[in-house]
Write a protein that holds these residues in place. Structure first.
Motif, short mmCIF file in Angstrom:
data_model
loop_
_atom_site.label_atom_id
_atom_site.label_comp_id
_atom_site.label_asym_id
_atom_site.label_seq_id
_atom_site.Cartn_x
_atom_site.Cartn_y
_atom_site.Cartn_z
N PHE A 241 8.46 25.01 9.30
CA PHE A 241 8.03 23.95 9.98
C PHE A 241 8.31 23.57 11.35
N VAL A 242 8.96 23.90 11.57
CA VAL A 242 9.68 23.67 13.51
C VAL A 242 8.30 25.06 14.11
N ALA A 243 8.17 26.29 13.45
CA ALA A 243 6.84 27.18 13.95
C ALA A 243 5.67 26.26 13.57
N ALA A 244 5.19 25.85 12.69
CA ALA A 244 3.85 25.40 11.92
C ALA A 244 3.66 24.41 13.64
N THR A 246 5.26 24.04 16.06
CA THR A 246 5.36 24.40 17.61
C THR A 246 3.48 24.79 17.59
N TRP A 247 3.24 25.68 16.82
CA TRP A 247 2.04 26.09 16.74
C TRP A 247 0.85 24.88 16.71
N VAL A 248 0.42 24.10 16.28
CA VAL A 248 -0.21 23.23 15.85
C VAL A 248 -0.58 22.37 17.81
N ARG A 249 0.67 21.78 18.17
CA ARG A 249 0.59 21.71 19.52
C ARG A 249 0.03 22.79 20.72
N MET A 250 -0.18 23.44 19.97
CA MET A 250 -0.99 24.88 21.50
C MET A 250 -2.17 24.75 21.17
N GLN A 251 -2.44 24.25 19.73
CA GLN A 251 -4.25 23.76 19.43
C GLN A 251 -5.23 23.08 20.52
N ASP A 252 -6.69 24.12 20.49
CA ASP A 252 -7.20 22.27 20.82
C ASP A 252 -8.81 22.22 19.98
N ARG A 253 -8.51 23.06 19.05
CA ARG A 253 -10.04 23.08 18.20
C ARG A 253 -9.78 22.22 17.15
N PHE A 254 -8.86 21.15 17.21
CA PHE A 254 -8.83 20.18 16.30
C PHE A 254 -7.40 18.90 16.61
N ASP A 255 -7.96 18.08 16.38
CA ASP A 255 -7.01 16.99 16.58
C ASP A 255 -5.65 17.64 16.51
N PRO A 256 -4.66 17.25 17.13
CA PRO A 256 -2.97 17.55 17.12
C PRO A 256 -1.96 17.22 15.83
N ARG A 257 -2.44 15.73 15.63
CA ARG A 257 -1.86 14.45 15.32
C ARG A 257 -2.38 14.45 13.74
N ALA A 259 -4.03 17.57 12.36
CA ALA A 259 -2.86 18.66 11.89
C ALA A 259 -1.40 18.66 12.02
N ALA A 260 -0.74 17.36 12.61
CA ALA A 260 0.30 17.88 12.01
C ALA A 260 1.24 16.61 11.08
N PHE A 261 -0.10 15.82 10.90
CA PHE A 261 0.15 15.00 9.22
C PHE A 261 0.06 16.02 8.07
N ALA A 262 -0.94 17.00 8.46
CA ALA A 262 -1.07 17.49 7.86
C ALA A 262 -0.42 19.28 7.15
N LEU A 286 2.43 11.96 0.23
CA LEU A 286 0.85 12.84 0.70
C LEU A 286 -0.40 11.43 1.22
N LEU A 287 -0.48 10.33 0.45
CA LEU A 287 -1.30 9.33 -0.03
C LEU A 287 -1.35 8.63 1.57
N GLY A 288 0.21 7.83 1.74
CA GLY A 288 0.04 7.48 3.25
C GLY A 288 -0.33 8.39 4.60
N LEU A 289 -0.20 9.13 4.62
CA LEU A 289 -0.17 10.56 5.41
C LEU A 289 -1.88 10.77 6.08
N SER A 290 -1.94 10.57 4.35
CA SER A 290 -3.83 10.55 4.39
C SER A 290 -4.16 9.19 5.42
N VAL A 291 -3.89 8.18 4.91
CA VAL A 291 -4.15 7.18 5.70
C VAL A 291 -4.73 7.33 6.81
N ALA A 292 -3.25 7.27 7.03
CA ALA A 292 -3.25 7.71 8.73
C ALA A 292 -3.57 8.88 9.62
N ALA A 293 -3.95 10.19 8.90
CA ALA A 293 -5.09 10.51 8.67
C ALA A 293 -6.32 10.38 9.63
#
Length: 301
Positions: A241-244, A246-257, A259-262, A286-293
């Motif tokens: 989870f920590v590695a994933a 961290t990887w999300v924070r370094m991306q600029d190809r998609f919305d980091p938030r 991606a974090a929900f995913a 998962l339903l709540g995270l989908s709504v937030a995303a």
């Protein structure tokens, strides 16, 4: 002896593109033009509540108590200087690059020092001729307060700065181009040149290697002290989870938030599977995270 203090301020750094070439072509004319342009810049900085801290060679350093006014001043500077340059031949134009950063600085007398100043100078060096580049600390303050667009440049590696700095180009029109002439065809938007983003992938590799070594040791300990339970799966899941994230924070190809929900959703499903008792309860978070995303995606810039 002057007193040394610290303060949070907005640092504005500017210098001239191709100054050496201009001096080589016409020293006296270039110096006169530099003074004229810098006087105009100083006037606009003061009108927005800023203060010129220092000038050297072709450079200028200023600070502002307001982040918004610093960006507005930079836009006004580039627009006014573009008007002055329009009457000059292409190879005789004086184009400034501007970098703006919000950071903590050391104040000593009238001067300011520190990483906040160094970052502004590095951002200025990354800007195209006639353009403006701002740090993410500035962008967070002005994104909904200044009537211009922004182009994300990625996390820029900077000499002598420990962490890469997420940066944005301010979209103020055609930068350093010929003055436009009336035409029947509609204008095509011209994007500013972007410095090549360099993501700090080395840090992610180091983190992954450290977590892999620790995970392997935990698995060995678990097996060596086996009592019928593979408890090492939980720290391994936490490391993943920590590695994933961290990887999300370094991306600029998609919305980091989004991606974090995913990533969080995948983690919840993994916990559900590892503690399976016949109920797929993960569907509700998962339903709540989908709504937030979905809301985040709909409200994106």
């Amino acid at each position: 002896m002057s007193e040394t203090q610290r303060k949070l301020t907005t640092i504005f750094a500017a210098d001239v593109q191709d100054y050496t070439r201009l001096m080589g072509a016409d020293e006296e004319g270039t110096l006169a033009m530099l003074k004229h342009y810098r006087d105009a810049m100083s006037r606009l900085i003061a009108s927005h509540g800023g203060r010129v801290v220092n000038t050297w060679g072709d450079g200028l350093l200023a600070d502002f108590p307001s982040v918004v006014e610093a960006v507005r001043a930079a836009i006004d500077v580039q627009n006014e200087l573009a008007g002055k340059n329009a009457a000059r031949p292409t190879d005789g134009r004086m184009l400034f690059r501007i970098g703006i950063n919000l950071g903590d600085v050391i104040v000593e007398g009238e001067d300011i020092y520190g990483d906040g100043v160094n970052i502004a100078a590095r951002l200025q060096a990354s800007a195209p001729a006639g353009g403006i580049v701002i740090s993410n600390t500035v962008y967070d303050q002005v994104r909904n307060k200044v009537a211009v667009g922004f182009d994300f440049l990625g996390a820029l590696e900077m000499k002598n700065i420990a962490d890469a700095v997420p940066s944005y180009a301010v979209r103020i029109g055609t930068v350093g181009a010929e003055p436009q002439k009336p035409a029947a065809a509609p204008e095509r938007p011209v994007e500013m040149p972007k410095p090549r983003p360099v993501a700090p992938r080395g840090r992610l590799r180091k983190l992954g290697a450290i977590l892999a070594v620790i995970g392997a040791m935990l698995v060995i300990i678990n097996i060596a002290s086996w009592q019928g339970e593979f408890w090492a799966v939980w720290p391994l899941l936490a490391f993943a989870f920590v590695a994933a994230m961290t990887w999300v924070r370094m991306q600029d190809r998609f919305d980091p938030r989004v991606a974090a929900f995913a990533v969080i959703g995948v983690g919840i499903v993994a916990i559900n599977m590892l503690t399976w008792h016949g109920t797929f309860w993960a569907i509700w978070p998962l339903l709540g995270l989908s709504v937030a995303a979905g809301i985040r995606w709909a409200m994106r810039d």
